[in-house]
Motif scaffolding. Structure first.
Motif, PDB file in Angstrom:
ATOM      1  N   ILE A 249      36.159  28.521  21.189  1.00 20.47           N
ATOM      2  CA  ILE A 249      34.817  28.786  20.653  1.00 20.47           C
ATOM      3  C   ILE A 249      33.871  27.623  20.949  1.00 20.47           C
ATOM      4  CG2 ILE A 249      35.634  30.319  18.816  1.00 20.47           C
ATOM      5  CD1 ILE A 249      35.235  27.903  16.896  1.00 20.47           C
ATOM      6  N   GLY A 250      34.394  26.610  21.636  1.00 23.35           N
ATOM      7  CA  GLY A 250      33.570  25.443  21.921  1.00 23.35           C
ATOM      8  C   GLY A 250      33.349  25.258  23.408  1.00 23.35           C
ATOM      9  N   ASN A 251      32.204  24.722  23.759  1.00 24.49           N
ATOM     10  CA  ASN A 251      31.911  24.408  25.155  1.00 24.49           C
ATOM     11  C   ASN A 251      30.885  23.288  25.167  1.00 24.49           C
ATOM     12  OD1 ASN A 251      31.985  24.500  27.909  1.00 24.49           O
ATOM     13  ND2 ASN A 251      31.065  26.523  28.120  1.00 24.49           N
ATOM     14  N   ASN A 252      30.739  22.684  26.326  1.00 29.49           N
ATOM     15  CA  ASN A 252      29.809  21.561  26.446  1.00 29.49           C
ATOM     16  C   ASN A 252      29.216  21.575  27.843  1.00 29.49           C
ATOM     17  OD1 ASN A 252      29.457  18.688  27.571  1.00 29.49           O
ATOM     18  ND2 ASN A 252      29.372  18.374  25.386  1.00 29.49           N
ATOM     19  N   LEU A 253      27.913  21.476  27.918  1.00 29.67           N
ATOM     20  CA  LEU A 253      27.268  21.509  29.235  1.00 29.67           C
ATOM     21  C   LEU A 253      26.749  20.144  29.670  1.00 29.67           C
ATOM     22  CD1 LEU A 253      25.166  24.804  28.955  1.00 29.67           C
ATOM     23  CD2 LEU A 253      27.393  24.499  30.008  1.00 29.67           C
ATOM     24  N   GLY A 254      26.539  19.258  28.711  1.00 30.89           N
ATOM     25  CA  GLY A 254      25.961  17.955  29.025  1.00 30.89           C
ATOM     26  C   GLY A 254      24.817  17.665  28.071  1.00 30.89           C
ATOM     27  N   GLY A 255      24.212  16.489  28.259  1.00 32.03           N
ATOM     28  CA  GLY A 255      23.152  16.097  27.320  1.00 32.03           C
ATOM     29  C   GLY A 255      21.769  16.298  27.891  1.00 32.03           C
ATOM     30  N   GLY A 256      20.809  15.653  27.260  1.00 29.78           N
ATOM     31  CA  GLY A 256      19.432  15.659  27.749  1.00 29.78           C
ATOM     32  C   GLY A 256      18.813  17.047  27.785  1.00 29.78           C
ATOM     33  N   ILE A 258      19.532  19.573  29.518  1.00 28.58           N
ATOM     34  CA  ILE A 258      20.495  20.679  29.584  1.00 28.58           C
ATOM     35  C   ILE A 258      20.835  21.131  28.169  1.00 28.58           C
ATOM     36  CG2 ILE A 258      22.747  21.390  30.461  1.00 28.58           C
ATOM     37  CD1 ILE A 258      20.682  20.426  32.606  1.00 28.58           C
ATOM     38  N   LEU A 259      21.047  20.140  27.300  1.00 28.82           N
ATOM     39  CA  LEU A 259      21.378  20.471  25.915  1.00 28.82           C
ATOM     40  C   LEU A 259      20.199  21.175  25.240  1.00 28.82           C
ATOM     41  CD1 LEU A 259      23.333  20.240  23.506  1.00 28.82           C
ATOM     42  CD2 LEU A 259      22.312  18.035  22.992  1.00 28.82           C
ATOM     43  N   THR A 260      19.003  20.669  25.514  1.00 24.78           N
ATOM     44  CA  THR A 260      17.789  21.290  24.960  1.00 24.78           C
ATOM     45  C   THR A 260      17.757  22.776  25.318  1.00 24.78           C
ATOM     46  OG1 THR A 260      16.591  19.223  25.180  1.00 24.78           O
ATOM     47  CG2 THR A 260      15.256  21.217  24.992  1.00 24.78           C
ATOM     48  N   ARG A 261      17.958  23.036  26.585  1.00 29.91           N
ATOM     49  CA  ARG A 261      17.919  24.404  27.081  1.00 29.91           C
ATOM     50  C   ARG A 261      19.032  25.247  26.449  1.00 29.91           C
ATOM     51  NH1 ARG A 261      16.901  26.631  32.481  1.00 29.91           N
ATOM     52  NH2 ARG A 261      16.822  28.852  32.045  1.00 29.91           N
ATOM     53  N   ALA A 262      20.236  24.653  26.348  1.00 29.56           N
ATOM     54  CA  ALA A 262      21.388  25.396  25.809  1.00 29.56           C
ATOM     55  C   ALA A 262      21.166  25.772  24.348  1.00 29.56           C
ATOM     56  CB  ALA A 262      22.654  24.562  25.959  1.00 29.56           C
ATOM     57  N   VAL A 263      20.526  24.873  23.597  1.00 27.71           N
ATOM     58  CA  VAL A 263      20.265  25.182  22.180  1.00 27.71           C
ATOM     59  C   VAL A 263      19.145  26.210  22.075  1.00 27.71           C
ATOM     60  CG1 VAL A 263      19.536  24.229  19.952  1.00 27.71           C
ATOM     61  CG2 VAL A 263      21.095  22.934  21.393  1.00 27.71           C
ATOM     62  N   GLU A 264      18.098  26.010  22.849  1.00 25.08           N
ATOM     63  CA  GLU A 264      16.975  26.955  22.812  1.00 25.08           C
ATOM     64  C   GLU A 264      17.406  28.366  23.223  1.00 25.08           C
ATOM     65  OE1 GLU A 264      13.289  23.866  23.806  1.00 25.08           O
ATOM     66  OE2 GLU A 264      13.934  25.296  25.317  1.00 25.08           O
ATOM     67  N   ASP A 265      18.293  28.433  24.222  1.00 25.27           N
ATOM     68  CA  ASP A 265      18.757  29.743  24.704  1.00 25.27           C
ATOM     69  C   ASP A 265      19.781  30.391  23.773  1.00 25.27           C
ATOM     70  OD1 ASP A 265      17.176  29.319  26.846  1.00 25.27           O
ATOM     71  OD2 ASP A 265      18.770  29.088  28.328  1.00 25.27           O
ATOM     72  N   GLY A 266      20.215  29.642  22.775  1.00 25.64           N
ATOM     73  CA  GLY A 266      21.262  30.177  21.897  1.00 25.64           C
ATOM     74  C   GLY A 266      22.628  30.155  22.564  1.00 25.64           C
ATOM     75  N   TYR A 267      22.783  29.334  23.616  1.00 21.54           N
ATOM     76  CA  TYR A 267      24.081  29.199  24.287  1.00 21.54           C
ATOM     77  C   TYR A 267      25.046  28.462  23.382  1.00 21.54           C
ATOM     78  CZ  TYR A 267      27.415  27.993  28.017  1.00 21.54           C
ATOM     79  OH  TYR A 267      28.542  27.849  28.791  1.00 21.54           O
ATOM     80  N   LEU A 268      24.514  27.484  22.636  1.00 26.54           N
ATOM     81  CA  LEU A 268      25.312  26.738  21.665  1.00 26.54           C
ATOM     82  C   LEU A 268      24.716  26.972  20.285  1.00 26.54           C
ATOM     83  CD1 LEU A 268      25.611  23.384  23.647  1.00 26.54           C
ATOM     84  CD2 LEU A 268      27.453  25.036  23.287  1.00 26.54           C
TER      85      LEU A 268
END
Lengths: 446, 322
Positions: A249-256, A258-268
């Motif tokens: 249930i966990g994944n990681n794409l990186g910081g900066g 990329i993380l902004t985008r992943a949170v905004e997209d609801g990926y994380l």
């Protein structure tokens, strides 16, 4: 002279070197005008201290403090090299927790920082501050740094998505509860991919949070390696299935960004959130204002501690400091001045280790970003439960070795699943810990 | 043949004529002049080259915590080094990278050079500049650039591969955090950076091959492949050897590129750990300068041996002896 014998280009180079040489000679490096120089690697700290300095200078006429923002590497590798070579170093330095131990290598007489133990004990600071936070900055029973923070950990989550999915976070008390909800919300294939939590399957940063929550660590109070004990085995057994295997249930794409985008997209959907990280989220993911909220870390077992710790900073006074008493006064001004600490919290979201401050209004103020939650209070309530951790000159090596063990365990779990996993974890951790022990055994100074 | 024998006791007088003071001074100056000319180099080399070399050799026999805390341990550093699994990993990674460099980078460089010498290629100067230009950037910059390009889910490389393979290439492929993908990522980055650089050497070499040989080969009925094998390769062999040896030495010195691509680390499970990174970590992060010196000497000797083997295999010594 009709023409320069070596050509026009050489003449230009010669003239240029003469002009620049003359300029440098005419503008020597100005002599240090400040009474105290301080280095910090964290921009929020720098901004907060810069605001506080005028008050200190006013209270101490004739004193001038120069706070400098320098890179992380400057406060680690370059500072260490400057200590070795007896070069000019600042009077006070903030050092990040994972790098602190490396300054305590070798004989005590060659440690570049002043031993603050007697000063701390004489003024009962170990009682006013969270005592657990001195551990990482100690070597051979002596304290070399004042702790800047406590860094309790909560979970930051996408409140809007949780509400849309009908998840009540109050029902999540343990990690088992969290995993159950995570299985419902995680979508690994088809349509929009999303994961319940940001966790890395290769970096030990997140694993450490689980390790500390279980009361484990890298070293014990005596400086012996312990990251192959039962707590570590259990932490690894718990962590790996979260990031590996078919039910992860966990994944990681990186910081900066990329993380902004992943949170905004609801990926994380959830992120481990020590107090310092909440300010990063506020700054880096501003679109999520009002959509994020915090919940205490799920407990290992019902009734267990609902937090852990991630990160930290110490303030040390260098032995080269010409006026250690003044430096100590400034250190206390920055780290113990209760009114400033409360104000500073608003700019950094970092809970100071001074207990008396936690009740001030700044900590109970609702935060619009965090859906109106009183951010400070949520962390301050957890701060007393922050687990102990101990430092060592070999802590960085131990962290690397734990990371290697994690990768091996993830690969094993991905290929063979739960079958024989526990003995494998035990063996991997023991092997990694033994490598650290072997390196430590080489040092005649331990 | 006749010989003249001088009377006993006069030989020395004949060979050492009496010189005036001025002449002696002139002769002394003449003898001294070459040494004075080379003295700037000798002084600088002694201070910044020879002394550190000797010092590091001595240091390699000490356990150190910074330069102030030192304990003599003889060959203890070397014993620990050869038993350390991290060092084995670093050597394996470095050798893997070096092999890829030789087997991918050099043929690609040569291929590009051959292509750009063909008269039918338009805008050859522009292509040369384009292929060479990545080398104008620093390794730090390239490392950061590719760190962004290799980002899972949103990175350009994953997006492009996902699109090109019609979705079969996973968008969240983790080039830089999957131990199996780290080395390919470093190799790809290094190819982007250095293929054009080595191409320049080959371009220069190709232009020096005698054109008459190609004409003669054509007359003899040799096709393009035969011409390449029998004329081009022997013609540029010294350059091939040079590029091979320098590329190998460069590969063994790999540090900044993976260090920056992997966020100042050796990557997951040390998948991007190179020998120089291992040296740096031990010397400047851990603080054991003695151990780092031992690593440095081992690396230098290793590079020397590999280079000698390469030169032997390519017949460079034969050329020198003939």
């Amino acid at each position: 002279m009709r023409s320069f014998p070596f050509g026009l280009a050489a003449l230009c180079l010669l003239l240029l070197s003469l002009i620049t040489g003359a300029y440098i000679a005419a503008h020597p490096t100005p002599k240090k005008t400040s009474t105290l120089t301080m280095w910090t690697f964290a921009k929020p700290h720098y901004e907060a201290y810069s605001k506080a300095v005028p008050a200190f200078e006013k209270a101490n006429p004739g004193v001038k403090v120069d706070v400098q923002l320098v890179s992380y590497n400057a406060t680690t590798q370059r500072l260490r090299a400057a200590f070795w070579a007896d070069l000019d170093v600042p009077d006070l330095v903030e050092v990040e927790i994972s790098a602190a131990g490396s300054f305590f290598r070798g004989s005590e007489k060659n440690i570049g920082f002043l031993d603050l133990t007697d000063r701390i004990q004489a003024e009962n600071l170990d009682k006013r501050m969270v005592a657990a936070r001195f551990g990482p900055y100690m070597s051979r029973g002596r304290i070399y740094g004042l702790p800047h923070d406590v860094h309790p950990v909560q979970l930051a989550y996408r409140r809007d998505i949780f509400e849309k999915e009908g998840v009540d976070v109050k029902q999540i008390e343990t990690w088992d509860d969290f995993v159950r909800v995570g299985q419902q919300l995680t979508k690994r294939q088809g349509g929009q991919t999303r994961y319940m939590i940001e966790l890395s399957d290769t970096s030990r940063d997140n694993l450490e949070v689980f390790l500390f929550q279980r009361g484990g660590g890298y070293f014990d109070a005596q400086g012996d390696v312990i990251f192959d004990n039962q707590a570590a085995v259990q932490a690894m057994m718990q962590y790996v299935p979260l990031v590996a295997g078919p039910d992860r249930i966990g994944n990681n794409l990186g910081g900066g960004q990329i993380l902004t985008r992943a949170v905004e997209d609801g990926y994380l959907l959830c992120l481990l959130a020590p107090d310092w990280r909440t300010k990063s989220f506020e700054n880096d993911i501003p679109k999520m204002k009002g959509k994020m909220a915090l919940m205490p870390l799920p407990a290992i077992e019902r009734g267990g501690p609902r937090t852990s710790t991630w990160g930290g900073t110490m303030l040390g006074i260098t032995k080269k400091c010409q006026n250690p008493d003044l430096a100590w006064k400034f250190a206390k001004f920055l780290y113990l001045n209760e009114q400033d600490l409360a104000e500073r919290f608003s700019g950094t979201n970092i809970i100071p280790p001074v207990r008396a401050v936690w009740d001030s209004p700044a900590f109970t103020r609702p935060s619009p970003y965090w859906s109106g939650q009183p951010l400070g209070k949520t962390y301050a309530d957890l701060a007393p439960q922050v687990p102990l951790q101990y430092g060592s000159p070999f802590v960085q090596i131990a962290k690397d070795k734990l990371g290697q063990a994690l990768v091996a365990c993830v690969q094993r779990y991905n290929t063979q699943g739960k079958e024989g996993f526990e003995p494998f974890v035990q063996e991997q951790l023991k092997r990694s810990a033994d490598q650290v022990r072997k390196m430590m055994a080489r040092s005649p100074y331990q | 043949m006749t010989t003249t024998t001088l009377p006993k006791g006069t030989q020395n007088k004949v060979h050492t004529p009496v010189l005036s003071r001025g002449e002696r001074w002139t002769r002394f100056q003449q003898k001294l002049a070459p040494y004075l000319f080379v003295s700037p180099f000798l002084i600088l080399f002694s201070v910044f080259g020879l002394y550190p070399i000797i010092k590091s050799l001595i240091l390699s026999t000490y356990y150190t915590d910074g330069p102030k805390d030192m304990v003599f341990i003889g060959l203890g550093n070397f014993r620990f080094l050869f038993a350390d699994p991290d060092f084995h990993k670093a050597v394996k990674n470095t050798a893997t990278f070096a092999l890829w460099s030789v087997f991918l980078q050099l043929p690609l460089s040569l291929g590009l050079a051959l292509l750009l010498t063909q008269p039918w290629v338009r805008g050859r100067a522009l292509w040369r500049l384009a292929f060479f230009s990545p080398n104008l950037l620093g390794q730090v910059f390239v490392g950061v650039l590719f760190w962004v390009l290799f980002t899972p889910q949103y990175g350009l490389i994953n997006q492009a591969l996902h699109w090109a393979t019609n979705g079969r290439f996973a968008l969240d492929t983790k080039w830089l955090s999957d131990p199996a993908m780290v080395m390919p990522a470093i190799v790809i980055t290094s190819l982007w950076m250095y293929v054009g650089f080595n191409m320049i050497y080959f371009l220069a070499a190709l232009q020096s091959v005698d054109k008459d040989l190609y004409e003669a080969a054509t007359v003899d009925g040799a096709n393009s492949w035969h011409q390449f094998k029998a004329v081009t390769v022997p013609g540029i062999k010294p350059v091939i050897t040079f590029v091979l040896v320098t590329s190998t030495i460069g590969s063994f010195q790999l540090f900044e590129l993976p260090y920056n691509m992997l966020n100042s680390s050796a990557g997951p499970n040390n998948a991007g750990l190179t020998v120089v990174m291992y040296l740096y970590n031990n010397g400047f992060v851990t603080g054991d300068l003695g151990y780092a010196s031992a690593v440095g000497w081992t690396l230098a000797l290793g590079v020397l041996v590999v280079s000698l083997i390469q030169m032997r295999l390519t017949g460079s010594f034969k050329g020198a002896n003939e």
